[in-house]
Design an enzyme around this catalytic site. Structure first.
Site, PDB file in Angstrom:
ATOM      1  N   LYS A 161       4.942  10.233  -4.748  1.00 37.33           N
ATOM      2  CA  LYS A 161       6.129  10.070  -3.938  1.00 37.33           C
ATOM      3  C   LYS A 161       7.230   9.527  -4.807  1.00 37.33           C
ATOM      4  O   LYS A 161       7.006   8.891  -5.822  1.00 37.33           O
ATOM      5  CB  LYS A 161       5.880   9.142  -2.752  1.00 37.33           C
ATOM      6  CG  LYS A 161       5.445   7.731  -3.130  1.00 37.33           C
ATOM      7  CD  LYS A 161       5.186   6.903  -1.887  1.00 37.33           C
ATOM      8  CE  LYS A 161       4.695   5.498  -2.267  1.00 37.33           C
ATOM      9  NZ  LYS A 161       4.408   4.687  -1.105  1.00 37.33           N
ATOM     10  N   ASP A 192       5.334   6.982 -15.442  1.00 36.45           N
ATOM     11  CA  ASP A 192       6.068   7.233 -14.198  1.00 36.45           C
ATOM     12  C   ASP A 192       6.064   6.012 -13.294  1.00 36.45           C
ATOM     13  O   ASP A 192       5.185   5.157 -13.368  1.00 36.45           O
ATOM     14  CB  ASP A 192       5.432   8.409 -13.444  1.00 36.45           C
ATOM     15  CG  ASP A 192       4.013   8.107 -13.008  1.00 36.45           C
ATOM     16  OD1 ASP A 192       3.726   8.183 -11.803  1.00 36.45           O
ATOM     17  OD2 ASP A 192       3.181   7.775 -13.872  1.00 36.45           O
ATOM     18  N   GLU A 193       7.063   5.952 -12.425  1.00 35.55           N
ATOM     19  CA  GLU A 193       7.138   4.992 -11.330  1.00 35.55           C
ATOM     20  C   GLU A 193       6.907   3.553 -11.770  1.00 35.55           C
ATOM     21  O   GLU A 193       6.173   2.791 -11.125  1.00 35.55           O
ATOM     22  CB  GLU A 193       6.154   5.395 -10.217  1.00 35.55           C
ATOM     23  CG  GLU A 193       6.491   6.756  -9.615  1.00 35.55           C
ATOM     24  CD  GLU A 193       5.520   7.207  -8.549  1.00 35.55           C
ATOM     25  OE1 GLU A 193       5.948   7.877  -7.604  1.00 35.55           O
ATOM     26  OE2 GLU A 193       4.316   6.890  -8.663  1.00 35.55           O
ATOM     27  N   VAL A 194       7.541   3.146 -12.866  1.00 38.87           N
ATOM     28  CA  VAL A 194       7.483   1.749 -13.294  1.00 38.87           C
ATOM     29  C   VAL A 194       8.364   0.936 -12.346  1.00 38.87           C
ATOM     30  O   VAL A 194       9.543   1.240 -12.158  1.00 38.87           O
ATOM     31  CB  VAL A 194       7.962   1.597 -14.747  1.00 38.87           C
ATOM     32  CG1 VAL A 194       7.941   0.138 -15.155  1.00 38.87           C
ATOM     33  CG2 VAL A 194       7.096   2.435 -15.678  1.00 38.87           C
TER      34      VAL A 194
END
Length: 779
Positions: free
Chosen positions: A3, A523-525
């Site tokens: 997401k 990703d998504e840090v």
């Protein structure tokens, strides 16, 4: 990576469309909100002036000031004489006359305002609506311009160039049909070692042909007793000429091949490279010379020659060969009554219709993969092996193994066994070094690279189960504030032990996975997670304190040692570098250095290039997943890309929200095979930009997938992506491949997968397979 979350927290008092809070309730202090809504009369003018300075508007100043209330009282009759300089000398004291005068003097301004507004609306339409429509437009249902294979020989993926006979001539495979391998046209057959890659490929081809012989054909039509006499002479052998049987399995490997099947020598297909043309001519000349030494009155033998530069191309050629071979009911003996029902162990006649065949084939993209997430839910080794078998059928060549994530750590480490002992779902749901070796070997034998992903520094909560000091914000709640999905937890970039563990693991991983590339994640840090640590917050906020923190971890991993000096770094174009980006860069510099020191080219998710101002190795490859249009933004930085747009190629989408207590829909829409097939990876790109597209991957994230529903979730939809990556969505003339033809061929692939024991989902009611035209969408 399931997401889209904004990793950066909005500024205090600001509102973001991704915020969980309403813009009218951003303050946590009720008294503060009440104070903001109380406006004193003396401050009205100041507030109005302040707001007026902050907006752009067109101010229209009238030529005559309106009288004040005091001036009106001074006029006995209440009328004010306006000094309007009209040409007719009349005053503008009437309401309608005043409006007409106002319009007459300012109509140009109103017209200009209307033009500007209309232009903005048109610009929004062109920039937003039209690209959206183009991205979501399916391929045409029919296209008579595109050449397609015969319906009863449904090749998938469709070859780059092919031709076949239009008559009724066919070739029957002899009962003792065999495949002989040669290193050149004039060399004797090569005796392959039984455990060699090419020998196993030949054995699989023969097994597939035998399955065709033994498959029950539910039809009442038998081959005529004199049918064989009407065909070309039987085909006794396939000559497989492979120049190099020891080519390395790597990105950019040569996978091209050519097939010629005829009862007489034929010219090579158009667009065949000169090297393969020469190779085919030599092979055909060799077969022709054998035929010339035969008895003068003998019929010309049927020839089938496959040429390939490497064993990888030979595998693909054998795969295609099995698809153009069809099974038919064997001829019944004269005066014999037809068997009803058909025998349990039939012996069908194998034949190749529409000879002569000439095929030249090579992939559009070198990187053609499936991402499989085995961390959210465990997927057994046998299921992964079965997935590799299916990948080989449709010529996919990269297994992107997303083996670690925040929920579990199932990959056994010899150096740190507690990572699995405490981080796996249970002691039985793990991947041992023996499991990894078996998966890699199985993939190698089918021309499939196993590309591991070790996602960090985000998605690392499972690391903290055994070593809590490695992580920050472990299990913090609410999880949506600190992570893309529960549980929260990220690696600590200022903890020296983090790099001690990583350096050891990277060396261990590099020994397990021989591929020259490794996916480093990125990703998504979530910066809110890091800010829960006082030490990390201090590094982010206070530039003067950073040197001391960096000095504390330098003895652990020195990025300037001789082993990693060749690592050329380039900066991304993601705006001004923030303190958060500086902390992320500190981590990335070290993890990239570790992988490059082991000879690995790193792959990272698109956030690293587009959302953070950090340094990346010049060799780094960027995987684009958020938006298909982001590919051009990454390429503009001079970086190669692998495309996996979630708009088209996320197989987990559409199953609904999985968080307990939610009835919401998935954050992305379900991708049907038609939508997957319509993803043109390089549409709108220049020739130079297209060179930077290494290929693509279709992604199966595992929040709602395990061994029970893996096959039906992945197949046959992934096969649709496989043809896009091998053949493209358009033919050599630029014509779009029609969905009607694709549906026939893809359904045949699905049937083949089911025959192999893969539980692929149906594409439509079985009736539509025989009547596809009747199942077309209306309107």
């Amino acid at each position: 990576m399931t997401k889209t979350n904004d990793a950066r927290s909005p500024a205090k008092g600001s509102y973001s469309p991704l915020s969980l809070h309403d813009p009218d309730t951003m303050s946590a202090d009720p008294s503060a909100r009440q104070q903001r809504t109380t406006v004193h009369d003396d401050d009205d003018d100041d507030d109005m002036d302040h707001h007026a300075q902050g907006r752009t508007s067109i101010e229209i100043e009238p030529t005559t000031r309106r009288p004040t209330s005091q001036q009106r009282l001074q006029t006995p009759d209440g009328d004010i004489n306006e000094t309007d300089d009209d040409s007719d000398g009349h005053g503008g004291n009437g309401g309608g006359s005043g409006k007409s005068t106002h319009w007459g003097r300012n109509w140009i301004r109103y017209v200009a305002l209307a033009c500007i507004t209309g232009g903005l609306v048109l610009l929004i339409t062109l920039l937003v609506l039209k690209p959206w429509q183009q991205k979501h437009k399916l391929l045409p249902i029919t296209n008579d311009v595109v050449k397609v294979p015969p319906e009863h020989q449904p090749i998938w993926p469709v070859p780059k160039s092919f031709s076949y006979g239009q008559g009724a001539e066919k070739v029957v495979l002899a009962p003792n049909f065999q495949i002989k391998v040669q290193s050149s046209a004039n060399s004797p057959p090569v005796a392959l070692a039984a455990d060699s890659i090419l020998a196993k490929a030949v054995a699989r081809c023969m097994d597939q042909l035998q399955i065709k012989r033994n498959t029950t054909i539910w039809t009442t039509t038998d081959v005529p007793a004199d049918g064989i006499a009407e065909t070309a002479p039987p085909l006794a052998e396939l000559t497989l000429i492979v120049d190099n049987t020891q080519a390395k399995l790597e990105y950019g490997m040569v996978e091209s091949y050519a097939i010629n099947i005829a009862s007489k020598p034929t010219e090579s297909a158009e667009e065949t490279p000169q090297s393969l043309v020469d190779l085919e001519k030599r092979a055909l000349h060799h077969v022709d010379s054998l035929r010339a030494r035969a008895e003068p009155n003998s019929s010309p033998a049927t020839t089938a020659v496959v040429t390939a530069s490497t064993q990888w191309g030979a595998m693909h050629a054998l795969n295609t060969f099995t698809q153009i071979v069809v099974a038919a009911r064997a001829a019944a003996p004269a005066n014999a009554a037809p068997a009803s029902p058909p025998p349990k162990s039939p012996s069908n006649q194998l034949e190749i219709p529409n000879v002569p065949w000439s095929i030249y084939d090579e992939p559009r993209f070198s990187h053609r993969g499936i991402l499989l997430d085995t961390s959210r839910n465990y997927i057994g080794v046998s299921d992964i092996i079965r997935t590799l078998d299916a990948m080989a059928v449709v010529k996919l060549n990269v297994f992107h193994w997303h083996v670690l994530d925040q929920q579990t750590y199932p990959l056994v480490s010899k150096a740190f066994p507690d990572l699995t002992a405490k981080g796996a779902q249970n002691p039985e749901k793990i991947y041992t070094p023996q499991d990894v070796a078996a998966i890699i070997q199985h993939g190698t034998e089918r021309g499939i690279r196993v590309l591991p992903e070790f996602d960090s520094p985000g998605h690392a909560a499972s690391w903290g189960r055994s070593y809590p000091n490695l992580t920050v914000c472990l299990d913090a709640l609410p999880h949506g504030t600190y992570a893309a999905e529960p549980p929260a937890g990220q690696l600590d970039p200022l903890e020296p032990f983090t790099y001690t563990v990583l350096d050891t693991l990277v060396k261990e991983w590099s020994g397990q996975f021989p591929d020259s590339q490794a996916h480093v994640g990125g990703d998504e840090v979530n910066m809110n997670c890091w800010k829960t640590s006082e030490r990390l917050s201090d590094y982010i906020s206070n530039e003067n304190h950073r040197a001391e923190y960096e000095k504390a971890i330098m003895p652990v991993v020195d990025t300037q040692t001789d082993n990693i000096k060749p690592m050329a770094m380039t900066r991304t174009m993601a705006g001004r570098q923030s303190g958060e980006d500086k902390l992320l860069e500190l981590y990335l510099d070290r993890i990239f250095a570790m992988f490059i020191a082991q000879g690995k080219t790193p792959i990272v998710w698109e956030e690293m290039a587009l959302e953070h101002n950090v340094r990346l190795p010049s060799s780094a490859i960027i995987q684009v997943w958020k938006d298909a249009t982001n590919a051009k933004k990454v390429i503009a930085q001079g970086r190669p890309v692998i495309l996996s747009s979630s708009e088209f190629w996320y197989l987990d989408c559409g199953a609904g929200q999985w968080l307990i207590g939610s009835q919401g829909q998935s954050w992305c829409k379900y991708a049907s095979w038609q939508r997957i097939y319509s993803y043109a990876l390089t549409d709108g790109m220049t020739d130079e930009e297209q060179k930077m597209v290494y290929g693509g991957e279709i992604c199966m994230w595992g929040e709602q997938t395990d061994s029970s529903n893996l096959d039906s979730s992945v197949w046959p939809r992934s096969a649709a992506a496989a043809e896009v990556m091998w053949s493209g969505t358009k033919d050599a003339a630029g014509h779009a491949r029609p969905l009607l033809d694709a549906s026939r061929r893809l359904n045949a692939v699905r049937e083949r997968l089911v025959q192999m024991g893969i539980r692929a989902a149906p594409m439509f009611p079985s009736w539509c397979a025989k009547h596809p035209e009747a199942c077309l969408a209306e309107g």
